[in-house]
Each structure stands twice: as C-alpha cells, then as structure tokens.
Design a protein around this motif. Sequence first.
Motif, PDB file in Angstrom:
ATOM      1  N   UNK A  56       6.862  12.772   0.026  1.00 31.70           N
ATOM      2  CA  UNK A  56       7.332  13.839  -0.517  1.00 31.70           C
ATOM      3  C   UNK A  56       8.550  13.945  -0.961  1.00 31.70           C
ATOM      4  N   UNK A  57       8.737  14.009  -1.877  1.00 29.14           N
ATOM      5  CA  UNK A  57      10.458  13.765  -3.122  1.00 29.14           C
ATOM      6  C   UNK A  57      11.141  15.471  -2.766  1.00 29.14           C
ATOM      7  N   UNK A  58      13.074  14.796  -2.250  1.00 36.21           N
ATOM      8  CA  UNK A  58      13.628  16.179  -2.357  1.00 36.21           C
ATOM      9  C   UNK A  58      14.001  15.731  -3.683  1.00 36.21           C
ATOM     10  N   UNK A  59      13.814  16.963  -4.009  1.00 32.07           N
ATOM     11  CA  UNK A  59      14.355  17.217  -5.439  1.00 32.07           C
ATOM     12  C   UNK A  59      16.064  17.254  -6.097  1.00 32.07           C
ATOM     13  N   UNK A  60      16.273  17.521  -4.887  1.00 31.87           N
ATOM     14  CA  UNK A  60      16.917  18.110  -4.893  1.00 31.87           C
ATOM     15  C   UNK A  60      18.506  16.174  -5.561  1.00 31.87           C
ATOM     16  N   UNK A  61      17.892  15.437  -3.985  1.00 27.11           N
ATOM     17  CA  UNK A  61      18.574  14.163  -4.425  1.00 27.11           C
ATOM     18  C   UNK A  61      17.883  13.467  -5.751  1.00 27.11           C
ATOM     19  N   UNK A  62      16.771  13.950  -6.143  1.00 21.39           N
ATOM     20  CA  UNK A  62      16.703  13.509  -8.081  1.00 21.39           C
ATOM     21  C   UNK A  62      18.026  14.287  -8.890  1.00 21.39           C
ATOM     22  N   UNK A  63      18.474  14.948  -8.529  1.00 26.76           N
ATOM     23  CA  UNK A  63      19.281  15.887  -9.638  1.00 26.76           C
ATOM     24  C   UNK A  63      19.191  17.071  -9.893  1.00 26.76           C
ATOM     25  N   UNK A  64      17.238  17.456  -9.524  1.00 29.82           N
ATOM     26  CA  UNK A  64      16.752  18.228  -9.751  1.00 29.82           C
ATOM     27  C   UNK A  64      17.626  19.873  -8.735  1.00 29.82           C
ATOM     28  N   UNK A  65      18.512  20.258  -9.230  1.00 33.48           N
ATOM     29  CA  UNK A  65      18.986  21.725  -9.075  1.00 33.48           C
ATOM     30  C   UNK A  65      18.761  22.515  -8.423  1.00 33.48           C
ATOM     31  N   UNK A  66      17.747  23.494  -9.983  1.00 32.16           N
ATOM     32  CA  UNK A  66      17.418  24.300 -10.812  1.00 32.16           C
ATOM     33  C   UNK A  66      15.793  24.896 -10.631  1.00 32.16           C
ATOM     34  N   UNK A  67      15.064  25.473 -10.192  1.00 34.56           N
ATOM     35  CA  UNK A  67      13.872  25.748  -9.835  1.00 34.56           C
ATOM     36  C   UNK A  67      14.232  27.233 -10.229  1.00 34.56           C
ATOM     37  N   UNK A  68      11.918  27.036 -11.319  1.00 35.93           N
ATOM     38  CA  UNK A  68      12.118  29.226 -10.924  1.00 35.93           C
ATOM     39  C   UNK A  68      10.410  28.529 -11.434  1.00 35.93           C
ATOM     40  N   UNK A  69      10.244  29.968 -10.461  1.00 39.75           N
ATOM     41  CA  UNK A  69       8.552  30.536 -10.598  1.00 39.75           C
ATOM     42  C   UNK A  69       8.343  31.444 -12.627  1.00 39.75           C
ATOM     43  N   UNK A  70       7.595  31.289 -12.822  1.00 39.82           N
ATOM     44  CA  UNK A  70       7.076  31.378 -14.386  1.00 39.82           C
ATOM     45  C   UNK A  70       5.961  32.549 -14.095  1.00 39.82           C
ATOM     46  N   UNK A  71       5.786  32.994 -14.459  1.00 36.28           N
ATOM     47  CA  UNK A  71       4.702  34.035 -14.897  1.00 36.28           C
ATOM     48  C   UNK A  71       4.028  33.963 -16.135  1.00 36.28           C
ATOM     49  N   UNK A  72       2.805  34.031 -16.757  1.00 35.88           N
ATOM     50  CA  UNK A  72       2.631  34.419 -17.293  1.00 35.88           C
ATOM     51  C   UNK A  72       1.112  35.336 -17.567  1.00 35.88           C
ATOM     52  N   UNK A  73       1.100  35.773 -19.276  1.00 35.33           N
ATOM     53  CA  UNK A  73       0.147  36.605 -19.592  1.00 35.33           C
ATOM     54  C   UNK A  73      -0.209  35.686 -21.348  1.00 35.33           C
ATOM     55  N   UNK A  74      -2.410  35.958 -20.957  1.00 32.78           N
ATOM     56  CA  UNK A  74      -2.404  34.729 -21.932  1.00 32.78           C
ATOM     57  C   UNK A  74      -3.632  35.739 -22.754  1.00 32.78           C
TER      58      UNK A  74
END
Length: 148
Positions: A56-74
């Motif tokens: 399990x990777x700590x995303x912050x340690x890899x520089x991934x400091x932002x996140x989002x949840x995106x809902x999608x209509x299709x």
Amino acid sequence: MSVEIDDLDRGIIKELSVDGRMSFKEIAGRLNVTEKTIRLRYKSLIEKEIFEVVGVVNPIALGLKSGAIIQIKVKPDSIPSVIEELKKIKVIRYITLTSGDYPLLVQIAVSDQQEITNIVLKLNQIQDITETNSIVQLGVYKNTFEYI
C-alpha cells in the motif's frame, strides 16, 4: 462468489490487515495455533482469492497531494464502453458502478489542483459521458484496509 471463512481465518486477515509484514510465527502466537496452521490457512486464503498481498503506497509521499471523487453521467447503454475508457486513465485509482443520477464514480490521486482540472477536461472529451460532478478531497481522516 462467497466463501465461508471461520474465526481463525478472520483472525489471520485481521492481523495482516494491521501489519502485512507480520510473521507467521507472530500470528500463530497471537491466535494460539501452530505456525504450520497459519501457513496452511494463509495459502488457502490466497488460493481462494479471499486475501491478496499488495504493497500500500502513501500517495502523499509520492507527491500526489490532491484528490477528487468524480461522479459521471453517461448515455444509456454506454456504461461498459465508458468503463473501458476510464480504465485507460492512469490516475484513476478506483471505478465503481453506483445507483442514482450518476451511475459511475471514480477516484483520482494527483499532484495538484491543475491535474484535477485536466482530468475533468479529459473526461468531458469521452463521447458517451454527458455530465460530471467533481468533489475535491480537502482532507483524508480514515483510509483503512481492515474489513474484519
């Protein structure tokens, strides 16, 4: 697929969910069984695909400091093809089919807010996506892999 597991299996899963590097000897001591029993049960859990060993990777340690949840209509009947397109986008770490107005939900982990914007723009270029709703993650207060 539902497989029956007993209290010993649950105990092994719980111990390894807390510390995936715990030795069989230590697990055996905590659960009052032999190391051989733990080894055999562990092998069975892996073979039955109840348990999987991953780092399990700590995303912050890899520089991934932002996140989002995106809902999608299709568009109707296009969910399978949209899912295949979403799978090709590397920063999408989670895709799920949901109920409600937005049948798909994805989660991304990126380095900054601009990358969130870039992903939303990329999603809007996928032909059968009709609408997105972005929820930017401001903080993460619990992220566990303990299911038992």
